[in-house]
Motif scaffolding. Structure first.
Motif, PDB file in Angstrom:
ATOM      1  N   GLY A 117       0.132   8.413 -12.332  1.00  0.00           N
ATOM      2  CA  GLY A 117       0.006   8.967 -10.989  1.00  0.00           C
ATOM      3  C   GLY A 117       0.037   7.916  -9.893  1.00  0.00           C
ATOM      4  O   GLY A 117      -0.115   8.235  -8.723  1.00  0.00           O
ATOM      5  N   VAL A 118       0.259   6.686 -10.281  1.00  0.00           N
ATOM      6  CA  VAL A 118       0.304   5.589  -9.303  1.00  0.00           C
ATOM      7  C   VAL A 118       1.660   5.618  -8.589  1.00  0.00           C
ATOM      8  O   VAL A 118       2.687   5.835  -9.223  1.00  0.00           O
ATOM      9  CB  VAL A 118       0.103   4.242 -10.030  1.00  0.00           C
ATOM     10  CG1 VAL A 118       0.239   3.075  -9.059  1.00  0.00           C
ATOM     11  CG2 VAL A 118      -1.247   4.222 -10.712  1.00  0.00           C
ATOM     12  N   PRO A 119       1.671   5.398  -7.267  1.00  0.00           N
ATOM     13  CA  PRO A 119       2.956   5.363  -6.560  1.00  0.00           C
ATOM     14  C   PRO A 119       3.889   4.317  -7.158  1.00  0.00           C
ATOM     15  O   PRO A 119       3.453   3.238  -7.557  1.00  0.00           O
ATOM     16  CB  PRO A 119       2.568   4.988  -5.130  1.00  0.00           C
ATOM     17  CG  PRO A 119       1.158   5.453  -4.988  1.00  0.00           C
ATOM     18  CD  PRO A 119       0.535   5.270  -6.353  1.00  0.00           C
ATOM     19  N   ALA A 120       5.176   4.670  -7.219  1.00  0.00           N
ATOM     20  CA  ALA A 120       6.156   3.745  -7.777  1.00  0.00           C
ATOM     21  C   ALA A 120       6.099   2.430  -7.021  1.00  0.00           C
ATOM     22  O   ALA A 120       5.918   2.409  -5.812  1.00  0.00           O
ATOM     23  CB  ALA A 120       7.545   4.353  -7.686  1.00  0.00           C
ATOM     24  N   GLY A 121       6.252   1.346  -7.737  1.00  0.00           N
ATOM     25  CA  GLY A 121       6.173   0.035  -7.112  1.00  0.00           C
ATOM     26  C   GLY A 121       4.803  -0.574  -7.320  1.00  0.00           C
ATOM     27  O   GLY A 121       4.672  -1.777  -7.449  1.00  0.00           O
TER      28      GLY A 121
END
Ligand SMILES: [Zn+2]
Length: 101
Positions: free
Chosen positions: A32-36
């Motif tokens: 669920g972590v934002p890409a990047g």
């Protein structure tokens, strides 16, 4: 199953399309972590053996069921997807002349 009908590339099919495309996720489907910001995925996830728990489009926690045949995930906004149908779509899209890995 009630999500069988397909309404083009939007709405209920958005999640499936995103998972099928398999790249350029806005959010990591396993953390669920934002890409990047996402750490490198563990190998099972990269291979598609792990059920996605977060919507790659919005990062919401999805309702994910692990089935004996794979998994089924549902985002409240982006519809549902099943590993079996994604595998089938990938199979259909595969270049018939491509070498096996
Ligand atoms: Zn979503």
């Amino acid at each position: 199953m009630t999500e069988k009908s397909v309404h083009g590339a939007s709405g209920a099919a958005a999640l499936r399309d995103a998972l099928f495309a398999g790249a350029d996720y806005a959010f990591d489907p396993f953390t669920g972590v934002p890409a990047g910001e996402a750490p490198r995925r563990f190998r099972a996830a990269e291979l598609g053996l792990e059920a996605p728990r977060y919507c790659p489009l919005c990062g919401r926690r999805m309702i994910t069921q692990v089935l004996h045949t794979g998994w089924r995930s549902k985002c409240s906004r982006h519809g549902s997807a099943e590993s079996a149908e994604i595998d089938a779509a990938r199979e259909a899209a595969r270049d018939p002349f491509a070498e096996h890995e």
